[in-house]
Design an enzyme around this catalytic site. Structure first.
Site, PDB file in Angstrom:
ATOM      1  N   LYS A  29      30.718  69.837  30.124  1.00 53.72           N
ATOM      2  CA  LYS A  29      30.050  71.100  30.428  1.00 53.72           C
ATOM      3  C   LYS A  29      29.338  71.642  29.192  1.00 53.72           C
ATOM      4  O   LYS A  29      28.169  72.050  29.252  1.00 53.72           O
ATOM      5  CB  LYS A  29      31.056  72.111  30.960  1.00 53.72           C
ATOM      6  CG  LYS A  29      30.442  73.397  31.474  1.00 53.72           C
ATOM      7  CD  LYS A  29      31.510  74.300  32.103  1.00 53.72           C
ATOM      8  CE  LYS A  29      32.122  73.668  33.325  1.00 53.72           C
ATOM      9  NZ  LYS A  29      33.148  74.524  33.976  1.00 53.72           N
ATOM     10  N   ARG A  98      35.314  79.173  30.430  1.00 51.11           N
ATOM     11  CA  ARG A  98      35.453  78.038  31.355  1.00 51.11           C
ATOM     12  C   ARG A  98      35.899  76.792  30.605  1.00 51.11           C
ATOM     13  O   ARG A  98      35.494  76.548  29.469  1.00 51.11           O
ATOM     14  CB  ARG A  98      34.123  77.744  32.058  1.00 51.11           C
ATOM     15  CG  ARG A  98      33.664  78.810  33.047  1.00 51.11           C
ATOM     16  CD  ARG A  98      32.347  78.373  33.699  1.00 51.11           C
ATOM     17  NE  ARG A  98      31.973  79.216  34.813  1.00 51.11           N
ATOM     18  CZ  ARG A  98      31.169  80.272  34.727  1.00 51.11           C
ATOM     19  NH1 ARG A  98      30.688  80.625  33.541  1.00 51.11           N
ATOM     20  NH2 ARG A  98      30.847  80.966  35.799  1.00 51.11           N
ATOM     21  N   GLY A 107      37.916  71.868  39.363  1.00 48.78           N
ATOM     22  CA  GLY A 107      38.972  72.739  39.848  1.00 48.78           C
ATOM     23  C   GLY A 107      40.336  72.498  39.255  1.00 48.78           C
ATOM     24  O   GLY A 107      41.293  73.210  39.586  1.00 48.78           O
ATOM     25  N   MET A 109      41.272  72.628  35.980  1.00 53.51           N
ATOM     26  CA  MET A 109      41.617  73.493  34.844  1.00 53.51           C
ATOM     27  C   MET A 109      41.075  74.896  35.086  1.00 53.51           C
ATOM     28  O   MET A 109      40.546  75.185  36.150  1.00 53.51           O
ATOM     29  CB  MET A 109      41.125  72.871  33.545  1.00 53.51           C
ATOM     30  CG  MET A 109      41.885  71.584  33.196  1.00 53.51           C
ATOM     31  SD  MET A 109      41.318  70.827  31.667  1.00 53.51           S
ATOM     32  CE  MET A 109      39.681  70.266  32.109  1.00 53.51           C
ATOM     33  N   ARG A 342      25.694  68.674  35.577  1.00 49.61           N
ATOM     34  CA  ARG A 342      26.427  67.452  35.269  1.00 49.61           C
ATOM     35  C   ARG A 342      25.940  66.382  36.223  1.00 49.61           C
ATOM     36  O   ARG A 342      25.322  66.666  37.244  1.00 49.61           O
ATOM     37  CB  ARG A 342      27.944  67.657  35.420  1.00 49.61           C
ATOM     38  CG  ARG A 342      28.376  68.066  36.819  1.00 49.61           C
ATOM     39  CD  ARG A 342      29.830  68.470  36.856  1.00 49.61           C
ATOM     40  NE  ARG A 342      30.197  69.022  38.156  1.00 49.61           N
ATOM     41  CZ  ARG A 342      31.305  69.711  38.389  1.00 49.61           C
ATOM     42  NH1 ARG A 342      32.156  69.940  37.413  1.00 49.61           N
ATOM     43  NH2 ARG A 342      31.567  70.195  39.592  1.00 49.61           N
ATOM     44  N   HIS A 458      35.717  73.062  46.995  1.00 48.35           N
ATOM     45  CA  HIS A 458      36.732  72.290  46.279  1.00 48.35           C
ATOM     46  C   HIS A 458      37.110  71.042  47.058  1.00 48.35           C
ATOM     47  O   HIS A 458      37.163  69.932  46.503  1.00 48.35           O
ATOM     48  CB  HIS A 458      37.965  73.164  46.033  1.00 48.35           C
ATOM     49  CG  HIS A 458      39.117  72.411  45.421  1.00 48.35           C
ATOM     50  ND1 HIS A 458      40.098  71.819  46.190  1.00 48.35           N
ATOM     51  CD2 HIS A 458      39.419  72.135  44.141  1.00 48.35           C
ATOM     52  CE1 HIS A 458      40.963  71.227  45.387  1.00 48.35           C
ATOM     53  NE2 HIS A 458      40.586  71.407  44.143  1.00 48.35           N
ATOM     54  N   ARG A 585      47.357  27.899  46.875  1.00 46.82           N
ATOM     55  CA  ARG A 585      48.810  27.814  46.722  1.00 46.82           C
ATOM     56  C   ARG A 585      49.347  26.827  47.753  1.00 46.82           C
ATOM     57  O   ARG A 585      49.281  27.079  48.960  1.00 46.82           O
ATOM     58  CB  ARG A 585      49.459  29.182  46.937  1.00 46.82           C
ATOM     59  CG  ARG A 585      48.901  30.301  46.085  1.00 46.82           C
ATOM     60  CD  ARG A 585      49.513  31.618  46.515  1.00 46.82           C
ATOM     61  NE  ARG A 585      48.971  32.781  45.831  1.00 46.82           N
ATOM     62  CZ  ARG A 585      47.884  33.448  46.199  1.00 46.82           C
ATOM     63  NH1 ARG A 585      47.206  33.052  47.284  1.00 46.82           N
ATOM     64  NH2 ARG A 585      47.457  34.481  45.530  1.00 46.82           N
ATOM     65  N   ARG A 640      46.973  24.314  43.163  1.00 43.27           N
ATOM     66  CA  ARG A 640      48.191  24.416  42.359  1.00 43.27           C
ATOM     67  C   ARG A 640      49.295  23.596  43.023  1.00 43.27           C
ATOM     68  O   ARG A 640      49.611  23.783  44.206  1.00 43.27           O
ATOM     69  CB  ARG A 640      48.629  25.870  42.229  1.00 43.27           C
ATOM     70  CG  ARG A 640      49.860  26.057  41.347  1.00 43.27           C
ATOM     71  CD  ARG A 640      50.225  27.515  41.187  1.00 43.27           C
ATOM     72  NE  ARG A 640      50.764  28.093  42.414  1.00 43.27           N
ATOM     73  CZ  ARG A 640      51.060  29.388  42.569  1.00 43.27           C
ATOM     74  NH1 ARG A 640      50.845  30.228  41.567  1.00 43.27           N
ATOM     75  NH2 ARG A 640      51.552  29.835  43.701  1.00 43.27           N
ATOM     76  N   GLU A 772      50.922  30.934  32.180  1.00 44.70           N
ATOM     77  CA  GLU A 772      51.672  32.059  32.738  1.00 44.70           C
ATOM     78  C   GLU A 772      52.949  32.344  31.961  1.00 44.70           C
ATOM     79  O   GLU A 772      53.761  33.177  32.377  1.00 44.70           O
ATOM     80  CB  GLU A 772      51.994  31.802  34.216  1.00 44.70           C
ATOM     81  CG  GLU A 772      52.615  30.445  34.482  1.00 44.70           C
ATOM     82  CD  GLU A 772      52.658  30.080  35.961  1.00 44.70           C
ATOM     83  OE1 GLU A 772      52.809  30.997  36.792  1.00 44.70           O
ATOM     84  OE2 GLU A 772      52.546  28.894  36.276  1.00 44.70           O
ATOM     85  N   SER A 791      43.919  28.168  33.790  1.00 45.82           N
ATOM     86  CA  SER A 791      43.809  29.293  34.712  1.00 45.82           C
ATOM     87  C   SER A 791      44.953  30.235  34.393  1.00 45.82           C
ATOM     88  O   SER A 791      46.122  29.848  34.444  1.00 45.82           O
ATOM     89  CB  SER A 791      43.888  28.827  36.172  1.00 45.82           C
ATOM     90  OG  SER A 791      43.743  29.931  37.047  1.00 45.82           O
ATOM     91  N   GLY A 793      47.566  32.751  35.003  1.00 52.93           N
ATOM     92  CA  GLY A 793      48.350  33.351  36.088  1.00 52.93           C
ATOM     93  C   GLY A 793      48.918  34.675  35.599  1.00 52.93           C
ATOM     94  O   GLY A 793      50.072  34.753  35.156  1.00 52.93           O
ATOM     95  N   THR A 794      48.105  35.708  35.672  1.00 52.26           N
ATOM     96  CA  THR A 794      48.463  36.963  35.005  1.00 52.26           C
ATOM     97  C   THR A 794      49.595  37.704  35.700  1.00 52.26           C
ATOM     98  O   THR A 794      50.192  38.600  35.097  1.00 52.26           O
ATOM     99  CB  THR A 794      47.235  37.874  34.884  1.00 52.26           C
ATOM    100  OG1 THR A 794      46.627  38.026  36.171  1.00 52.26           O
ATOM    101  CG2 THR A 794      46.227  37.282  33.917  1.00 52.26           C
ATOM    102  N   ASP A 796      52.586  36.292  36.748  1.00 50.29           N
ATOM    103  CA  ASP A 796      53.785  35.830  36.060  1.00 50.29           C
ATOM    104  C   ASP A 796      53.694  36.055  34.552  1.00 50.29           C
ATOM    105  O   ASP A 796      54.714  36.319  33.899  1.00 50.29           O
ATOM    106  CB  ASP A 796      54.021  34.340  36.349  1.00 50.29           C
ATOM    107  CG  ASP A 796      54.848  34.133  37.609  1.00 50.29           C
ATOM    108  OD1 ASP A 796      55.247  35.142  38.233  1.00 50.29           O
ATOM    109  OD2 ASP A 796      55.094  32.973  37.983  1.00 50.29           O
ATOM    110  N   CYS A 859      43.547  33.699  37.819  1.00 49.88           N
ATOM    111  CA  CYS A 859      43.809  33.641  39.256  1.00 49.88           C
ATOM    112  C   CYS A 859      44.875  34.629  39.710  1.00 49.88           C
ATOM    113  O   CYS A 859      45.265  34.636  40.871  1.00 49.88           O
ATOM    114  CB  CYS A 859      44.209  32.231  39.676  1.00 49.88           C
ATOM    115  SG  CYS A 859      45.713  31.622  38.893  1.00 49.88           S
ATOM    116  N   TYR A 879      35.406  32.352  34.797  1.00 47.21           N
ATOM    117  CA  TYR A 879      35.444  32.862  36.174  1.00 47.21           C
ATOM    118  C   TYR A 879      36.688  33.708  36.389  1.00 47.21           C
ATOM    119  O   TYR A 879      37.659  33.644  35.630  1.00 47.21           O
ATOM    120  CB  TYR A 879      35.404  31.713  37.189  1.00 47.21           C
ATOM    121  CG  TYR A 879      36.655  30.844  37.231  1.00 47.21           C
ATOM    122  CD1 TYR A 879      37.757  31.201  38.016  1.00 47.21           C
ATOM    123  CD2 TYR A 879      36.732  29.665  36.501  1.00 47.21           C
ATOM    124  CE1 TYR A 879      38.894  30.409  38.056  1.00 47.21           C
ATOM    125  CE2 TYR A 879      37.862  28.867  36.527  1.00 47.21           C
ATOM    126  CZ  TYR A 879      38.948  29.242  37.305  1.00 47.21           C
ATOM    127  OH  TYR A 879      40.081  28.461  37.342  1.00 47.21           O
TER     128      TYR A 879
END
Length: 909
Positions: A29, A98, A107, A109, A342, A458, A585, A640, A772, A791, A793-794, A796, A859, A879
């Site tokens: 603001k 303000r 709305g 604050m 804004r 609001h 899988r 896999r 992993e 690859s 394996g996020t 695990d 993956c 990828y």
């Protein structure tokens, strides 16, 4: 900015000293007020107290020692410019205070208007304005707002007394209260302050200002502000700026008013004039929705000169910001003042249409257009819509504030919405109007329905920001919150718990559940060119989505694959634009009757009986892979090998033990059950997820992995003979050391060579691994000696890095971690960039040091998360892979990531 200030910490800046690029320091603001001042637009004089001051206060529980003096210095500038003085009995200056954080938090604050009024100055304002009603109305508003926001007094106490005053007058409008009524109401309000806060309402104007500034600082950490930041992923440590401005009055008379305007329709994206205006009102009256507003066209009839100036300024701002602008303004005795601008919040549909329109108008490039829309917005557009051909009971129609099709049980307060949603109910929050304290219920609800307010109320603004379906200003509804019942003007009624359906695109409200149909956008994204179009708005939306997605595909560096286990999933993913399968899988292929065959392979002790089971499985697996490889013909498919823990293929221990015990109780012996129980107990593991699974299972029972390798090779050979171009890749799971991978790879290459020789088809099937485990990430340079691709394996990798069991922790303590700010977001939802992300970076670097052409992908579920995709772009992965429905989202975010990284543009998220 003044050069001397470089040598000291400055906490206050005049509007003339800033610009729109200083949002970190001045808040959104304040930065935009400074920018409008620089543009020569009519902005009341004022100054901004920086976010640095707020952070200092929050950290030390006291304001900086120099802040009060800086405020006084800048206050004198306003006084000199206007010839008035704060608290002066003869010529009083009135101020507004303000909040204004870096990111818009509508709305959430606090705001306090009319600072400087007291028992003396109200008399002077009444005399000088010639309008005692205006003076006492302003004083009433100050005591009410100050009591609620600064002193923390329950707002309902003031509202009840205001309602009582209107009731005594025989009216429902506060405009019918005269000066005498309002003067009495001020005394009542001051009594509430004395009773509830234990102090008299402050008569010292400078004290009012100081307390208001502190209240705005404190409002950064209110429950609703914290909830909003969690919802919008805004950091807790930013703090808010405070904007102090000379008051201009929209409640002076018929030639005064206040309003909110948008340079385009924030709901649909249509060009034109959109906004709300109220005569004889102050700013909070518009956004509170307590009085139904006039349109800008109606404002034109009332005050053509101010309207014309407003339209001119709207054009200036949109061209300057090159985006939809949200504007707050006040007209005082026919003079237009700009109080805020804004970049406006908008619906997902509006975002795509506006971005495309701005390209056509030459204001932005296609690259910029891609940064103006988000994957989250695209996902909203892919949700189902109401079936217009279904039987529906239309009971009312309001303003379409935020699109979507929402169905749920009606609830009449925020607490009930949260309670019912927590037990799995879908709810629609029904209110006369919402206020910031309703945020929890709005988050919990499928949609919001109000009987009052307009597109800038609001409810409308917050719903659009959150992507919630919303219908506002539905005047045909009489909402009785106490009785928990709604009655329409036609006499139809529904009570709490009754199901209603609201259409945020048309503003329609239906009694009962309305069935939904697939989204037209989702159909277009799947390549369907024969999508029935119901309106020009939808036609333009579909064209905008296609245009921006085509450009996104041309700009993305990372490709997008899908996680798919069946030919049907693979076909769906390809239709959504997937450029391969990043995770197939195979454990899902061993359910039902096949599970018993695998069980025999594991438990049978003789080579002959084990081979019999393998011979049964081979043709079944081959057909599985033929189907998926055929569906993704000429695109890579990462398969896999079996990953589940050993116990998932064994008979249930408890069932076997019961069979043996029952037989023994009868003096008999169940030989089969006893033998199986012996084997199961021998193979039992205390922590199977960290036990015999993945590559470990493939090493101790090599026949299972080699069966799968043969099936993949035979499927590839068969399809190649048929003129197809299958591109399988074999992924070995849960590898921790290169020796594990080398063992499996050596055996696999022998099988592939054998199949190639048997079929007469040359087979080139890359073999890689899933990263992993932390050890795999740390030793990736060694593992890359054998792996042709990684690859990540996020899922695990997150579990093993944090030491979490996801199935347990998400219910056990994640809610407390999120509530307490330990987590900003679940690490399973968006990647932990510092920890898990650090391991990904180490592994990517190590893999490429050993094998420069190694393919790197992800993956896990993070492959479809926008923030995670942007992180993977910085790491340089090739990828991402996600569920088929998330493929378009990932395509868009992959493009946004590279555009933002290479151009320095700001992220619209």
């Amino acid at each position: 900015m003044r050069g001397a200030r470089a040598h000291m910490t400055t906490y206050v800046y005049d509007f003339s000293e800033g610009n729109k690029d200083l949002k970190d320091l001045l808040g959104g603001k304040g930065a935009n007020l400074a920018e409008m001042t620089n543009l020569g637009l009519p902005v009341p004089p004022g100054f901004t107290i920086t976010t640095d001051a707020c952070r200092y206060y929050l950290a030390n529980n006291e304001e900086p020692t120099t802040l009060a003096a800086e405020i006084d210095e800048h206050l004198t500038h306003i006084e000199a410019a206007l010839g008035r003085k704060l608290g002066d009995a003869d010529n009083p200056l009135l101020l507004s205070v303000r909040s204004g954080a870096k990111f818009s938090m509508p709305g959430m604050m606090e705001t306090v208007l009319n600072i400087g009024l007291n028992d003396v100055t109200v008399q002077r304002i009444a005399a000088s304005s010639g309008d005692p009603r205006f003076a006492w109305d302003s004083y009433r508003r100050l005591v009410q707002m100050f009591g609620r926001t600064v002193l923390g007094i329950d707002a309902d106490l003031f509202e009840h007394q205001l309602d009582a005053a209107k009731s005594a007058k025989g009216t429902k409008s506060d405009l019918d209260l005269d000066a005498s009524d309002l003067e009495k109401l001020v005394d009542v309000f001051k009594g509430i302050v004395q009773d509830e806060a234990g102090i008299a309402f402050p008569q010292d104007a400078r004290q009012q200002l100081g307390m208001a500034v502190t209240a705005v600082f404190n409002s950064w950490n209110t429950d609703r502000a914290r909830l909003y930041r969690r919802q919008e992923k805004i950091a807790d440590d930013l703090g808010t700026a405070v904007n102090v401005m000379a008051m201009v009055f929209g409640n002076l008379g018929d030639d005064s008013g206040t309003g909110v305007a948008f340079t385009r329709d924030p709901a649909s994206g249509r060009t034109g004039e959109y906004g709300d205006y109220l005569q004889k009102a102050q700013g909070e009256d518009v956004v509170a929705g307590i009085r139904n507003t006039l349109s800008l066209d109606e404002m034109k009839e009332i005050d053509p000169a101010s309207h014309a100036e407003l339209i001119r300024i709207m054009g200036v701002l949109e061209h300057h910001y090159t985006d939809l602008c949200d504007i707050e303004f006040t007209v005082e005795h026919g003079k237009l003042w700009m109080l805020q601008t804004r970049i406006g919040k908008r619906t997902a549909a509006a975002a795509f249409r506006i971005a495309s329109q701005l390209v056509d108008e030459g204001l932005i490039t296609l690259d910029e257009a891609v940064t103006r829309v988000t994957g989250a917005q695209l996902a909203m557009l892919m949700f189902p819509q109401f079936d217009t051909k279904a039987t529906r009971q239309l009971i009312a129609k309001g303003m379409a504030a935020s699109p979507g099709a929402a169905v749920g049980k009606a609830v009449f307060d925020s607490a009930t919405a949260e309670e019912w949603a927590a037990r799995g109910e879908q709810v629609i929050l029904v209110r006369r109007e919402t206020n910031p304290d309703d945020l929890g219920g709005m988050v919990a609800s499928q949609g919001i329905l109000t009987s009052r307010g307009g597109k800038t109320s609001h409810a409308a603004v917050v719903a659009r920001g959150m992507g919630r379906t919303c219908v506002v200003g539905c005047e045909a509804l009489d909402v009785d919150g106490k009785a928990r019942r709604v009655t329409t003007s036609d006499g139809v009624s529904f009570a709490e718990g009754d199901v209603v359906s609201i259409d945020g695109t048309t503003g329609e409200v239906f009694l009962g559940e309305v069935p939904v149909v697939p989204s037209a956008v989702a159909q277009v994204l799947q390549g369907n060119t024969d999508v029935p179009v119901t309106s020009d708005d939808e036609k333009q939306l579909l064209a905008a989505v296609k245009r921006l997605m085509d450009h996104a595909d041309s700009r993305a560096r990372m490709t997008v694959r899908a996680n798919a286990d069946t030919p049907e999933d693979a076909a769906r993913a390809r239709a959504f634009g997937a450029q391969g399968i990043g995770l197939c899988r195979t454990e899902h292929m061993f359910l039902g009757s096949r599970r018993q065959i695998v069980e025999k392979v594991i438990l049978n002790q003789t080579p002959e009986s084990r081979q019999q089971g393998l011979d049964e499985l081979l043709p079944l697996q081959r057909e599985d892979f033929i189907g998926i490889l055929d569906a993704m013909n000429d695109l890579p498919v990462v398969i896999r090998l079996l990953d589940p823990p050993l116990h998932e293929f064994l008979p249930d221990h408890t069932s076997l033990a019961v069979r043996v015990a029952v037989a023994e109780a009868k003096g008999q012996r169940d030989e089969e059950a006893a033998t199986l129980l012996k084997h199961v107990e021998r193979m039992h593991e205390q922590n199977p997820m960290l036990g015999t699974r993945g590559v470990r299972l493939g090493i101790i029972i090599p026949e299972l992995f080699m069966l799968q390798v043969r099936a993949i090779a035979e499927a590839s050979a068969q399809l190649t003979k048929a003129g197809k171009s299958p591109k399988p890749e074999i992924m070995v799971p849960l590898v921790a050391t290169v020796e594990e991978l080398r063992t499996i790879k050596t055996r696999a290459l022998e099988i592939i060579a054998t199949v190639a020789q048997e079929s007469g088809i040359a087979l080139d099937i890359p073999i890689g691994t899933m990263i992993e485990l932390p050890r795999a990430a740390m030793t990736a340079a060694l593992i890359a000696e054998e792996a042709e691709f990684f690859s990540f394996g996020t899922n695990d990798l997150t579990q093993t890095t944090w030491g979490f069991s996801r199935d347990d922790v998400e219910a056990a303590f994640f809610p407390q971690y999120l509530e307490g700010g330990i987590f900003k977001i679940s690490p399973f939802e968006s990647i932990d960039q510092a920890g898990v992300g650090g391991l990904v970076s180490i592994a990517a670097k190590g893999g490429r040091e050993t094998r420069s052409d190694i393919s790197l992908g992800v993956c896990g579920e993070h492959g479809g998360d926008p923030d995670s995709i942007h992180f993977f772009e910085t790491v340089g992965l090739d990828y991402v892979s996600c569920s088929p429905f998330r493929v378009p989202v990932a395509r868009l975010e992959a493009a946004r990531a590279i555009v933002l990284a290479t151009t320095g543009m700001s992220d619209s998220r």
